[in-house]
Design a protein around this motif. Structure first.
Motif, PDB file in Angstrom:
ATOM      1  N   LEU B 104       0.887   6.439  -1.350  1.00 25.02           N
ATOM      2  CA  LEU B 104       1.546   5.135  -1.533  1.00 25.02           C
ATOM      3  C   LEU B 104       0.888   4.084  -0.653  1.00 25.02           C
ATOM      4  CD1 LEU B 104       3.918   3.163  -2.297  1.00 25.02           C
ATOM      5  CD2 LEU B 104       5.168   4.147  -0.375  1.00 25.02           C
ATOM      6  N   HIS B 105       0.579   2.943  -1.251  1.00 27.53           N
ATOM      7  CA  HIS B 105       0.087   1.816  -0.461  1.00 27.53           C
ATOM      8  C   HIS B 105       1.226   0.844  -0.260  1.00 27.53           C
ATOM      9  CE1 HIS B 105      -3.837   3.446  -0.259  1.00 27.53           C
ATOM     10  NE2 HIS B 105      -3.738   3.749  -1.545  1.00 27.53           N
ATOM     11  N   ASP B 106       1.906   1.048   0.837  1.00 22.50           N
ATOM     12  CA  ASP B 106       3.103   0.283   1.157  1.00 22.50           C
ATOM     13  C   ASP B 106       2.725  -1.062   1.782  1.00 22.50           C
ATOM     14  OD1 ASP B 106       5.803  -0.061   1.199  1.00 22.50           O
ATOM     15  OD2 ASP B 106       6.228   1.819   2.239  1.00 22.50           O
ATOM     16  N   LEU B 107       3.738  -1.844   2.128  1.00 18.29           N
ATOM     17  CA  LEU B 107       3.504  -3.197   2.643  1.00 18.29           C
ATOM     18  C   LEU B 107       2.489  -3.279   3.780  1.00 18.29           C
ATOM     19  CD1 LEU B 107       7.011  -4.915   2.584  1.00 18.29           C
ATOM     20  CD2 LEU B 107       4.965  -5.496   1.276  1.00 18.29           C
ATOM     21  N   ASP B 108       2.437  -2.246   4.612  1.00 19.83           N
ATOM     22  CA  ASP B 108       1.544  -2.324   5.773  1.00 19.83           C
ATOM     23  C   ASP B 108       0.168  -1.692   5.519  1.00 19.83           C
ATOM     24  OD1 ASP B 108       2.434   0.220   5.523  1.00 19.83           O
ATOM     25  OD2 ASP B 108       3.389   0.363   7.496  1.00 19.83           O
ATOM     26  N   SER B 109      -0.087  -1.262   4.282  1.00 15.21           N
ATOM     27  CA  SER B 109      -1.379  -0.629   3.988  1.00 15.21           C
ATOM     28  C   SER B 109      -2.456  -1.692   3.765  1.00 15.21           C
ATOM     29  CB  SER B 109      -1.249   0.240   2.728  1.00 15.21           C
ATOM     30  OG  SER B 109      -2.531   0.519   2.201  1.00 15.21           O
ATOM     31  N   PRO B 110      -3.680  -1.439   4.267  1.00 15.53           N
ATOM     32  CA  PRO B 110      -4.787  -2.383   4.007  1.00 15.53           C
ATOM     33  C   PRO B 110      -5.221  -2.358   2.546  1.00 15.53           C
ATOM     34  CG  PRO B 110      -5.568  -0.429   5.212  1.00 15.53           C
ATOM     35  CD  PRO B 110      -4.067  -0.329   5.161  1.00 15.53           C
ATOM     36  N   ASP B 111      -4.673  -1.424   1.771  1.00 17.29           N
ATOM     37  CA  ASP B 111      -5.005  -1.334   0.347  1.00 17.29           C
ATOM     38  C   ASP B 111      -3.850  -1.750  -0.550  1.00 17.29           C
ATOM     39  OD1 ASP B 111      -7.633  -0.477   0.670  1.00 17.29           O
ATOM     40  OD2 ASP B 111      -6.969   1.585   1.022  1.00 17.29           O
ATOM     41  N   GLN B 112      -2.788  -2.304   0.040  1.00 16.82           N
ATOM     42  CA  GLN B 112      -1.652  -2.749  -0.786  1.00 16.82           C
ATOM     43  C   GLN B 112      -2.110  -3.883  -1.706  1.00 16.82           C
ATOM     44  OE1 GLN B 112       0.035  -5.983  -0.073  1.00 16.82           O
ATOM     45  NE2 GLN B 112       1.426  -5.741  -1.814  1.00 16.82           N
ATOM     46  N   GLY B 113      -1.499  -3.952  -2.862  1.00 13.55           N
ATOM     47  CA  GLY B 113      -1.831  -5.045  -3.769  1.00 13.55           C
ATOM     48  C   GLY B 113      -1.236  -4.790  -5.133  1.00 13.55           C
ATOM     49  N   ILE B 114      -1.537  -5.689  -6.060  1.00 14.61           N
ATOM     50  CA  ILE B 114      -1.035  -5.522  -7.426  1.00 14.61           C
ATOM     51  C   ILE B 114      -1.682  -4.264  -8.008  1.00 14.61           C
ATOM     52  CG2 ILE B 114      -0.829  -6.555  -9.706  1.00 14.61           C
ATOM     53  CD1 ILE B 114      -1.273  -9.287  -8.378  1.00 14.61           C
ATOM     54  N   VAL B 115      -0.862  -3.461  -8.638  1.00 18.83           N
ATOM     55  CA  VAL B 115      -1.282  -2.146  -9.104  1.00 18.83           C
ATOM     56  C   VAL B 115      -2.578  -2.202  -9.934  1.00 18.83           C
ATOM     57  CG1 VAL B 115       0.270  -2.222 -11.121  1.00 18.83           C
ATOM     58  CG2 VAL B 115      -0.328  -0.031 -10.113  1.00 18.83           C
ATOM     59  N   HIS B 116      -2.735  -3.239 -10.738  1.00 12.88           N
ATOM     60  CA  HIS B 116      -3.922  -3.327 -11.596  1.00 12.88           C
ATOM     61  C   HIS B 116      -5.126  -3.905 -10.862  1.00 12.88           C
ATOM     62  CE1 HIS B 116      -0.966  -2.235 -14.389  1.00 12.88           C
ATOM     63  NE2 HIS B 116      -0.395  -3.422 -14.440  1.00 12.88           N
ATOM     64  N   VAL B 117      -4.905  -4.365  -9.649  1.00 12.10           N
ATOM     65  CA  VAL B 117      -6.038  -4.810  -8.839  1.00 12.10           C
ATOM     66  C   VAL B 117      -6.523  -3.657  -7.973  1.00 12.10           C
ATOM     67  CG1 VAL B 117      -6.809  -6.439  -7.066  1.00 12.10           C
ATOM     68  CG2 VAL B 117      -5.242  -7.201  -8.856  1.00 12.10           C
TER      69      VAL B 117
END
Ligand code: SF4
Lengths: 191, 477
Positions: B104-117
């Motif tokens: 899971l790329h949660d709010l604090d992940s450097p990879d968080q973003g819109i799923v299709h991005v």
């Protein structure tokens, strides 16, 4: 087989953002979406029902069949849309065409999408309009026929798999899991 | 062997069984294996709950990838989530992912973003794969030559439990964009022009394959923009055959294969392109050189015109049924037939979404905004599609270009594309938006959305009204 009152919504391209606006998508349950159905159309800014909206007309009260224009349910994949329609009390939706994902989502929730020709739907709109104190239809999934008490009758097509699922209320996951050996074989063949 | 299309090849490689559920007729559904299942917070909680109630587990957590995007705030991430209902939804995904062992790329992940991005960015999106997500814009991933379809929550549950989807075979449509587009005309204009041509249901029942010189010339970002909006034409999916551009994009991604495995993968991906004589069920050709910048005037993406055109009259509608829709749309949008589109005042500008929230989109917009100022009275925001996009944009100074021009520079998420967070239009506000849906109330109840390219939206911010970006760029001299 289901007989019920018709609510006529003569609009085309009704999208899922209208059916259930985004502010109601934060719930983590499948139930309780009925009061938010068509929220922006149904209620005025002060929260009272908008008398001009089709579903708020007295003759649409208690309706369980929704009659709508083509491309019903376009837009987002949110299953909250059929959940809201079903929670409100709809059992079937009749339209000349449905958006793909929405159509599938309806079948998953025992909400029958009935595709009739543009001409047949126009006829139903006329009949609903001229019936002053409510208009009733019968939708028969066994015989795949829609009819009223005054001679309207039209057959609709639905694929055998969906019809089966709707009639028998089968658990689709359970059905797929019967193919577990094939899934496992597929997985091991490609790893 | 019969010549096959890209779609045929991907489909046939994923059929687990076509004697599914005892339904034998040819048109019936088959069981299709899923290589990648993307999950987000809004369409998944009921699916995990369903699994729990039935005592079922997640079959392949290793083929599942989750992120939070739809209802996250794009404001200060140092603060707790203010919206309690949204917070519960985020927490629910976190605990579901933890329990099932899903990344899971949660709010604090450097990879968080819109799923299709983030799927493409991480190299999770691969050519030739079947990808699903409880989201209609899953079609985005088709830009890589994947078969990528949006599904509902019941199907999300089905995929979690079985790693398969039940699908009936769609028809195929070739959409060929010939020629070279003019300067100022890009991917967003190509796809809007197509939706205008097909209508919002014209692609219904089809998988679209985009071909032609104008598609080949697009970057991966541009191809994603095109495939992303396939769903707005009603299509099941959009696809583009992988080529050198695709391989170059994927070469150094975190999840991409390395060394020999990479070479083998590329070799296999090269075989995916449609065979020269492959037949499609339907074909459309659009001369991209003849297109100007596109902008929507109504309340669905099919209601599109060139910026140089005027607001249409209901009698221009292609059918009787559409005439009613035109009436309603004009009323909702507060537009009079015959008014030139260029010059319509806007109150808000939104740059972002899974359609146009990538680095190249931000560069395109910054190119227009550089050294200029957002018109007074206009609120303009830039919402990068992911943390990676945000970091890359900041590394090349795009944030400063936007901030100096008077744009807001926000944190990644879906934001005003659907307005599930605090980023919404007030009733009556008119917005130039790079997102994908101009439905009534999509960006806020009573809000009026005009869809367009990033360059066009940036130009609208500067001029305070819809404007032909070709003139704005030329005027720079
Ligand atoms: S950016 Fe918009 S269209 Fe894309 S996934 Fe988010 S809400 Fe959906």
């Amino acid at each position: 087989m289901h007989t019920g009152r018709v609510a006529a919504l003569p609009r085309a391209n009704v999208d899922t953002d209208q059916i259930i606006p985004k502010q109601f998508l934060k719930r983590i349950e499948r139930t309780g979406f009925g009061p938010s159905l068509f929220f922006d159309w149904r209620y005025l800014a002060d929260g009272s029902p908008d008398p001009a909206f089709e579903l708020n007309r007295p003759d649409a009260r208690g309706a369980s069949i929704l009659l709508a224009g083509h491309n019903f349910g376009c837009g987002s994949s949110r299953e909250h849309a059929p959940w809201a329609l079903a929670d409100y009390g709809f059992r079937a939706i009749i339209a000349p065409s449905f958006a793909d994902i929405f159509h599938g989502n309806c079948c998953q929730n025992g909400l029958l999408p009935v595709t009739l020709s543009e001409k047949a739907v126009q006829q139903l709109f006329h009949r609903a309009e001229s019936a002053t104190d409510g208009y009733e239809l019968t939708v028969d999934l066994m015989t795949t026929i829609v009819r009223d008490a005054r001679g309207f009758e039209s057959a609709f097509a639905i694929d055998a798999y969906r019809r089966d699922m709707l009639l028998q209320g089968l658990d689709e996951i359970g059905r797929t899991l019967r193919h577990e050996p094939e899934i496992a074989a597929f997985e091991s063949a490609r790893s | 062997m019969e010549p096959r299309t890209l779609f045929d090849k991907v489909w046939e490689a994923h059929v687990v069984t076509n004697r599914f559920a005892g339904v034998r007729d040819d048109g019936g559904p088959v069981l299709l294996y899923v290589d990648l299942h993307l999950v987000h917070e809004v369409t998944s909680p009921q699916a995990f709950e369903g699994l729990r109630l039935a005592g079922r587990g997640v079959r392949r957590p290793d083929l599942t990838l989750a992120t939070v995007d739809h209802n996250v705030s794009t404001g200060d991430r140092g603060l707790p989530v203010a919206d309690q209902v949204a917070a519960l939804q985020l927490a629910t995904l976190a605990s579901n992912a933890r329990e099932a062992g899903i990344e899971l790329h949660d709010l604090d992940s450097p990879d968080q973003g819109i799923v299709h991005v983030i799927g493409p960015e991480l190299g999770a999106t691969r050519p030739g794969s079947v990808i699903v997500c409880g989201d209609s814009h899953t079609s985005t991933h088709g830009a890589f030559g994947a078969l990528a379809v949006g599904i509902g929550t019941s199907e999300v549950e089905h995929v979690l439990a079985t790693q398969c989807i039940v699908q009936s075979r769609p028809r195929t449509m070739e959409v060929r964009f010939t020629g070279t587009p003019q300067a100022g005309v890009g991917a967003k204009d190509l796809i809007l022009a197509l939706i205008r041509r097909l209508g919002t249901a014209g692609g219904s029942g089809y998988v679209l394959e985009y071909t032609g010189d104008a598609i080949r010339a697009l970057s991966m970002e541009g191809r994603m923009t095109v495939c992303n909006m396939s769903i707005e034409a009603g299509a099941r999916a959009g696809m583009i055959a992988p080529d050198e551009t695709t391989f170059e994009f994927l070469a150094s991604r975190p999840r991409s294969p390395r060394g020999e495995a990479w070479d083998r993968a590329v070799e296999a991906w090269r075989m995916l392109a449609s065979d020269p004589d492959a037949r499609y069920d339907h074909a459309v050709v659009i001369d991209s050189a003849a297109l100007g910048p596109q902008v929507t005037w109504g309340t669905n993406p099919g209601m599109t015109a060139e910026i140089t055109e005027r607001v249409p009259h209901p009698s221009d509608a292609p059918s009787d049924a559409e005439r009613q829709s035109y009436h309603r749309a004009l009323e909702y949008m507060d537009l009079r037939p015959g008014t030139p589109l260029e010059g319509l005042r806007v109150d808000r500008v939104f740059l972002g979404s899974c359609t146009n929230g990538r680095l190249s989109d931000l560069r395109e917009a910054a190119g227009v905004a550089r050294g200029r100022r957002v018109a007074s009275g206009v609120r303009a925001m830039v919402v990068p599609g992911s943390q990676r996009v945000k970091a890359a944009a900041e590394a090349e100074g795009l944030d400063r270009v936007f901030l100096e021009a008077g744009f807001e520079w926000r944190n990644p998420g879906c934001s005003m594309c659907l307005g599930m967070n605090e980023d919404i239009l007030a009733p009556g506000e008119r917005c130039a938006s790079t997102s994908n849906r101009n439905f009534e109330g999509r960006q806020g109840r009573g809000g009026r959305t005009h869809l367009m390219s990033p360059a066009m939206a940036a130009a609208a911010a500067i001029e305070g009204c819809l404007v032909d970006v070709r003139g704005v760029v030329r005027g720079r001299g």
